[in-house]
Design a protein around this motif. Structure first.
Motif, PDB file in Angstrom:
ATOM      1  N   GLU A 192     -11.635  -6.423  -4.545  1.00 51.89           N
ATOM      2  CA  GLU A 192     -12.684  -6.627  -5.548  1.00 51.89           C
ATOM      3  C   GLU A 192     -12.201  -7.441  -6.746  1.00 51.89           C
ATOM      4  O   GLU A 192     -12.416  -7.075  -7.899  1.00 51.89           O
ATOM      5  CB  GLU A 192     -13.263  -5.291  -5.992  1.00 51.89           C
ATOM      6  CG  GLU A 192     -13.962  -4.548  -4.873  1.00 51.89           C
ATOM      7  CD  GLU A 192     -14.528  -3.204  -5.302  1.00 51.89           C
ATOM      8  OE1 GLU A 192     -14.668  -2.963  -6.512  1.00 51.89           O
ATOM      9  OE2 GLU A 192     -14.838  -2.413  -4.415  1.00 51.89           O
ATOM     10  N   GLY A 193     -11.526  -8.555  -6.480  1.00 51.18           N
ATOM     11  CA  GLY A 193     -11.089  -9.450  -7.542  1.00 51.18           C
ATOM     12  C   GLY A 193      -9.782  -9.081  -8.199  1.00 51.18           C
ATOM     13  O   GLY A 193      -9.252  -9.844  -8.993  1.00 51.18           O
ATOM     14  N   GLU A 194      -9.257  -7.908  -7.902  1.00 56.34           N
ATOM     15  CA  GLU A 194      -7.976  -7.488  -8.463  1.00 56.34           C
ATOM     16  C   GLU A 194      -6.911  -7.549  -7.369  1.00 56.34           C
ATOM     17  O   GLU A 194      -7.236  -7.607  -6.193  1.00 56.34           O
ATOM     18  CB  GLU A 194      -8.090  -6.082  -9.045  1.00 56.34           C
ATOM     19  CG  GLU A 194      -9.093  -6.028 -10.185  1.00 56.34           C
ATOM     20  CD  GLU A 194      -9.134  -4.702 -10.909  1.00 56.34           C
ATOM     21  OE1 GLU A 194      -8.464  -3.746 -10.471  1.00 56.34           O
ATOM     22  OE2 GLU A 194      -9.828  -4.629 -11.926  1.00 56.34           O
ATOM     23  N   SER A 195      -5.650  -7.548  -7.771  1.00 56.15           N
ATOM     24  CA  SER A 195      -4.555  -7.691  -6.805  1.00 56.15           C
ATOM     25  C   SER A 195      -3.475  -6.650  -7.028  1.00 56.15           C
ATOM     26  O   SER A 195      -3.251  -6.200  -8.148  1.00 56.15           O
ATOM     27  CB  SER A 195      -3.888  -9.067  -6.941  1.00 56.15           C
ATOM     28  OG  SER A 195      -4.785 -10.093  -6.654  1.00 56.15           O
ATOM     29  N   VAL A 196      -2.811  -6.319  -5.931  1.00 59.45           N
ATOM     30  CA  VAL A 196      -1.593  -5.525  -5.986  1.00 59.45           C
ATOM     31  C   VAL A 196      -0.529  -6.338  -5.264  1.00 59.45           C
ATOM     32  O   VAL A 196      -0.735  -6.787  -4.145  1.00 59.45           O
ATOM     33  CB  VAL A 196      -1.776  -4.147  -5.308  1.00 59.45           C
ATOM     34  CG1 VAL A 196      -0.452  -3.401  -5.275  1.00 59.45           C
ATOM     35  CG2 VAL A 196      -2.833  -3.332  -6.027  1.00 59.45           C
ATOM     36  N   LEU A 197       0.602  -6.553  -5.942  1.00 62.34           N
ATOM     37  CA  LEU A 197       1.727  -7.263  -5.351  1.00 62.34           C
ATOM     38  C   LEU A 197       2.788  -6.238  -4.990  1.00 62.34           C
ATOM     39  O   LEU A 197       3.051  -5.324  -5.773  1.00 62.34           O
ATOM     40  CB  LEU A 197       2.328  -8.255  -6.348  1.00 62.34           C
ATOM     41  CG  LEU A 197       1.508  -9.498  -6.661  1.00 62.34           C
ATOM     42  CD1 LEU A 197       0.400  -9.184  -7.628  1.00 62.34           C
ATOM     43  CD2 LEU A 197       2.399 -10.566  -7.229  1.00 62.34           C
ATOM     44  N   LEU A 198       3.387  -6.388  -3.819  1.00 66.42           N
ATOM     45  CA  LEU A 198       4.419  -5.470  -3.359  1.00 66.42           C
ATOM     46  C   LEU A 198       5.628  -6.264  -2.889  1.00 66.42           C
ATOM     47  O   LEU A 198       5.511  -7.137  -2.030  1.00 66.42           O
ATOM     48  CB  LEU A 198       3.895  -4.610  -2.205  1.00 66.42           C
ATOM     49  CG  LEU A 198       4.931  -3.744  -1.468  1.00 66.42           C
ATOM     50  CD1 LEU A 198       5.515  -2.683  -2.393  1.00 66.42           C
ATOM     51  CD2 LEU A 198       4.308  -3.111  -0.238  1.00 66.42           C
ATOM     52  N   ASN A 199       6.778  -5.960  -3.481  1.00 66.52           N
ATOM     53  CA  ASN A 199       8.035  -6.544  -3.028  1.00 66.52           C
ATOM     54  C   ASN A 199       8.579  -5.622  -1.942  1.00 66.52           C
ATOM     55  O   ASN A 199       8.926  -4.474  -2.214  1.00 66.52           O
ATOM     56  CB  ASN A 199       9.020  -6.669  -4.193  1.00 66.52           C
ATOM     57  CG  ASN A 199      10.320  -7.324  -3.779  1.00 66.52           C
ATOM     58  OD1 ASN A 199      10.898  -6.984  -2.763  1.00 66.52           O
ATOM     59  ND2 ASN A 199      10.776  -8.268  -4.579  1.00 66.52           N
ATOM     60  N   LEU A 200       8.631  -6.108  -0.707  1.00 67.54           N
ATOM     61  CA  LEU A 200       9.047  -5.285   0.428  1.00 67.54           C
ATOM     62  C   LEU A 200      10.508  -4.859   0.348  1.00 67.54           C
ATOM     63  O   LEU A 200      10.864  -3.799   0.848  1.00 67.54           O
ATOM     64  CB  LEU A 200       8.786  -6.024   1.736  1.00 67.54           C
ATOM     65  CG  LEU A 200       7.315  -6.327   2.032  1.00 67.54           C
ATOM     66  CD1 LEU A 200       7.198  -7.220   3.255  1.00 67.54           C
ATOM     67  CD2 LEU A 200       6.526  -5.045   2.218  1.00 67.54           C
ATOM     68  N   ASN A 201      11.347  -5.664  -0.287  1.00 69.14           N
ATOM     69  CA  ASN A 201      12.771  -5.318  -0.390  1.00 69.14           C
ATOM     70  C   ASN A 201      13.026  -4.213  -1.411  1.00 69.14           C
ATOM     71  O   ASN A 201      13.746  -3.259  -1.131  1.00 69.14           O
ATOM     72  CB  ASN A 201      13.606  -6.548  -0.749  1.00 69.14           C
ATOM     73  CG  ASN A 201      13.698  -7.526   0.403  1.00 69.14           C
ATOM     74  OD1 ASN A 201      13.544  -7.164   1.557  1.00 69.14           O
ATOM     75  ND2 ASN A 201      13.931  -8.776   0.079  1.00 69.14           N
ATOM     76  N   SER A 202      12.451  -4.359  -2.594  1.00 68.94           N
ATOM     77  CA  SER A 202      12.712  -3.388  -3.659  1.00 68.94           C
ATOM     78  C   SER A 202      11.676  -2.265  -3.698  1.00 68.94           C
ATOM     79  O   SER A 202      11.857  -1.285  -4.402  1.00 68.94           O
ATOM     80  CB  SER A 202      12.713  -4.091  -5.019  1.00 68.94           C
ATOM     81  OG  SER A 202      11.413  -4.569  -5.316  1.00 68.94           O
ATOM     82  N   GLU A 203      10.576  -2.448  -2.960  1.00 65.61           N
ATOM     83  CA  GLU A 203       9.445  -1.523  -2.946  1.00 65.61           C
ATOM     84  C   GLU A 203       8.781  -1.420  -4.318  1.00 65.61           C
ATOM     85  O   GLU A 203       8.081  -0.464  -4.608  1.00 65.61           O
ATOM     86  CB  GLU A 203       9.847  -0.150  -2.409  1.00 65.61           C
ATOM     87  CG  GLU A 203      10.306  -0.205  -0.971  1.00 65.61           C
ATOM     88  CD  GLU A 203      10.668   1.145  -0.397  1.00 65.61           C
ATOM     89  OE1 GLU A 203      10.581   2.157  -1.108  1.00 65.61           O
ATOM     90  OE2 GLU A 203      11.045   1.183   0.786  1.00 65.61           O
ATOM     91  N   ARG A 204       8.974  -2.426  -5.156  1.00 64.03           N
ATOM     92  CA  ARG A 204       8.299  -2.481  -6.450  1.00 64.03           C
ATOM     93  C   ARG A 204       6.905  -3.062  -6.238  1.00 64.03           C
ATOM     94  O   ARG A 204       6.733  -3.992  -5.466  1.00 64.03           O
ATOM     95  CB  ARG A 204       9.058  -3.364  -7.425  1.00 64.03           C
ATOM     96  CG  ARG A 204      10.299  -2.733  -7.948  1.00 64.03           C
ATOM     97  CD  ARG A 204      10.899  -3.610  -9.003  1.00 64.03           C
ATOM     98  NE  ARG A 204      11.971  -2.893  -9.679  1.00 64.03           N
ATOM     99  CZ  ARG A 204      12.798  -3.448 -10.522  1.00 64.03           C
ATOM    100  NH1 ARG A 204      12.682  -4.716 -10.815  1.00 64.03           N
ATOM    101  NH2 ARG A 204      13.735  -2.736 -11.091  1.00 64.03           N
ATOM    102  N   TYR A 205       5.961  -2.514  -6.977  1.00 70.25           N
ATOM    103  CA  TYR A 205       4.625  -3.086  -6.911  1.00 70.25           C
ATOM    104  C   TYR A 205       4.075  -3.271  -8.308  1.00 70.25           C
ATOM    105  O   TYR A 205       4.561  -2.692  -9.276  1.00 70.25           O
ATOM    106  CB  TYR A 205       3.694  -2.237  -6.055  1.00 70.25           C
ATOM    107  CG  TYR A 205       3.411  -0.865  -6.612  1.00 70.25           C
ATOM    108  CD1 TYR A 205       2.298  -0.644  -7.418  1.00 70.25           C
ATOM    109  CD2 TYR A 205       4.250   0.209  -6.327  1.00 70.25           C
ATOM    110  CE1 TYR A 205       2.043   0.609  -7.938  1.00 70.25           C
ATOM    111  CE2 TYR A 205       3.999   1.466  -6.840  1.00 70.25           C
ATOM    112  CZ  TYR A 205       2.893   1.653  -7.640  1.00 70.25           C
ATOM    113  OH  TYR A 205       2.635   2.890  -8.162  1.00 70.25           O
TER     114      TYR A 205
END
Length: 94
Positions: free
Chosen positions: A21-34
């Protein structure tokens, strides 16, 4: 860490983006940071990762939004710094 607006940014290969819905979640697969981005942050990221430089992205966003020059420059620099620190964006190495 302040980055030059002459730099070009890319998403690292190990980062996934999910748009809802126009918003985003970014996830770094290596560090598991989002990291979550609202609609404006999502647009900033999109323009940043498709522009030849942060300066080009800044100029495009300045035309798109009614915002003071310095406020946009500050917000864009802050977003870039936070995403790079989290490993969710990186400077393109030519």
């Amino acid at each position: 860490m302040s980055i030059s607006f002459a730099e070009r940014l890319i998403l690292p290969e190990d980062v996934l983006i999910s748009n809802v819905e126009g918003e985003s979640v970014l996830l770094n697969l290596n560090s598991e940071r989002y990291f979550g981005l609202d609609e404006v942050g999502t647009r900033m990221l999109s323009v940043l990762t498709t522009s030849n430089s942060i300066q080009t992205a800044y100029e495009a966003l300045l035309e798109e939004y009614e915002v003071e020059n310095e406020a946009l420059r500050r917000d864009l620099a802050e977003l870039v710094d936070r995403l790079i620190d989290q490993g969710l964006l990186e400077v393109a190495r030519e």
